[in-house]
Design an enzyme around this catalytic site. Structure first.
Site, PDB file in Angstrom:
ATOM      1  N   HIS A  38       0.874  -1.263  -0.166  1.00  0.00           N
ATOM      2  CA  HIS A  38      -0.012   0.122   0.216  1.00  0.00           C
ATOM      3  C   HIS A  38       0.917   1.216   0.050  1.00  0.00           C
ATOM      4  CE1 HIS A  38       1.091   0.094   4.140  1.00  0.00           C
ATOM      5  NE2 HIS A  38       0.404  -1.185   4.280  1.00  0.00           N
ATOM      6  N   HIS A  41       3.929   1.373   2.115  1.00  0.00           N
ATOM      7  CA  HIS A  41       5.417   0.472   1.559  1.00  0.00           C
ATOM      8  C   HIS A  41       5.869   1.443   0.370  1.00  0.00           C
ATOM      9  CE1 HIS A  41       2.853  -2.886   2.814  1.00  0.00           C
ATOM     10  NE2 HIS A  41       3.797  -3.228   3.418  1.00  0.00           N
TER      11      HIS A  41
END
Ligand code: PAF
Length: 283
Positions: A38, A41
């Protein structure tokens, strides 16, 4: 223009790829993940790109950090979307071993962290967790031999455990913590947020709001025990099953009695239905 990363699935192939980067005098950053990527990250990848000339992202859902009662088999796996995201960020290499490549037949060694791993926070509720994390991160660091490794502050105790381990084992890597990325309503991004029902999703930001209120009260001189008790009450009254709402020393994670005892971190873990959420903020 985005470019697909090289995908490597075996230790010898990884060794060759890392040797190749080193031969070209690259500096290497590693972003360890379990996939289901997501925006949090992606922000780690962007920090990595600022810190090194080449970026490796590992995607490995590590069975040894899950208890048998936990969600290893149902943990979200979104391989195609993950690779598309990493290509858009121009990540150089994806290290994607399967369980047999990471833990071959006869594997018998485990890193057993102490210090921050025994702070009485996550370890109290997930006693298997930090042994599994330290072992796999120790392996990822020796496999990828990065100059720097980037971990999210969202898993703050994990960040402290890994930092301590890298120092204790002389792994020659600089561990860098990167700030938590939040949804617009304050919920910390996490791969597990997809488990929340719409009603639970509406309630989830209460964790962040309650920590912010506690931080404000601590900054204006409220007593540590009173701030912890008030925060715990708010979270329980909202319908969460609370594991902990703690004010700790931000570096050692030791309990603190007074606001003058050092830099403070508020850490929370609570369940909404079957979904366990954790979060933390600096005071
Ligand atoms: O934070 C995670 O995603 C995992 O605990 C890690 C660091 C990739 C180890 O499996």
């Amino acid at each position: 223009m985005s470019r697909s990363p090289t995908i490597v699935r075996t230790v010898p192939a990884l060794r060759r790829a890392v040797d190749g980067l080193r031969a070209r005098k690259a500096t290497v950053a590693l972003v360890p993940t379990m996939g289901a990527l997501h925006d949090g990250h992606v922000s780690l990848v962007r920090v990595a790109k600022r810190r090194a000339t080449r970026v490796i992202v590992s995607i490995f859902v590590n069975p040894t950090q899950f208890a048998p009662t936990e969600d290893f088999s149902s943990y979200p796996r979104t391989w195609k979307a993950d690779i598309a995201r990493l290509a858009a960020e121009n990540v150089d290499l994806v290290w994607h071993p399967d369980v047999k490549a990471m833990y071959p037949e006869g594997f018998a060694t485990r890193i057993s962290p102490e210090g921050p791993a025994t702070a009485g926070l996550e370890d109290r509720f997930r006693p298997h967790f930090f042994g599994g994390v330290a072992t796999v991160v120790g392996k990822l660091l020796t496999q990828c031999r990065p100059d720097v490794a980037i971990f999210g502050e969202k898993d703050f105790q994990q960040l402290r455990v890994v930092t301590q381990m890298a120092r204790d084992l002389d792994l020659g890597v600089r561990v860098i913590g990167s700030k938590t990325i939040r949804e617009r309503d304050g919920l910390a991004m996490s791969s597990r947020n997809v488990y929340l029902s719409p009603d639970e999703r509406r309630l989830a930001p209460i964790l962040y709001r309650t920590m912010k209120e506690a931080a404000t009260r601590l900054r204006s001189g409220e007593d540590v025990a009173a701030a912890m008790a008030a925060g715990s009450e708010v979270i329980k009254a909202a319908g969460f099953a609370l594991d902990y709402f703690e004010v700790r020393h931000a570096e050692t994670l030791a309990p603190i009695a007074a606001t003058s005892d050092g830099p403070m971190r508020i850490l929370v873990a609570a369940k909404l239905g079957t979904t366990r959420l954790i979060d933390n903020i600096a005071v």
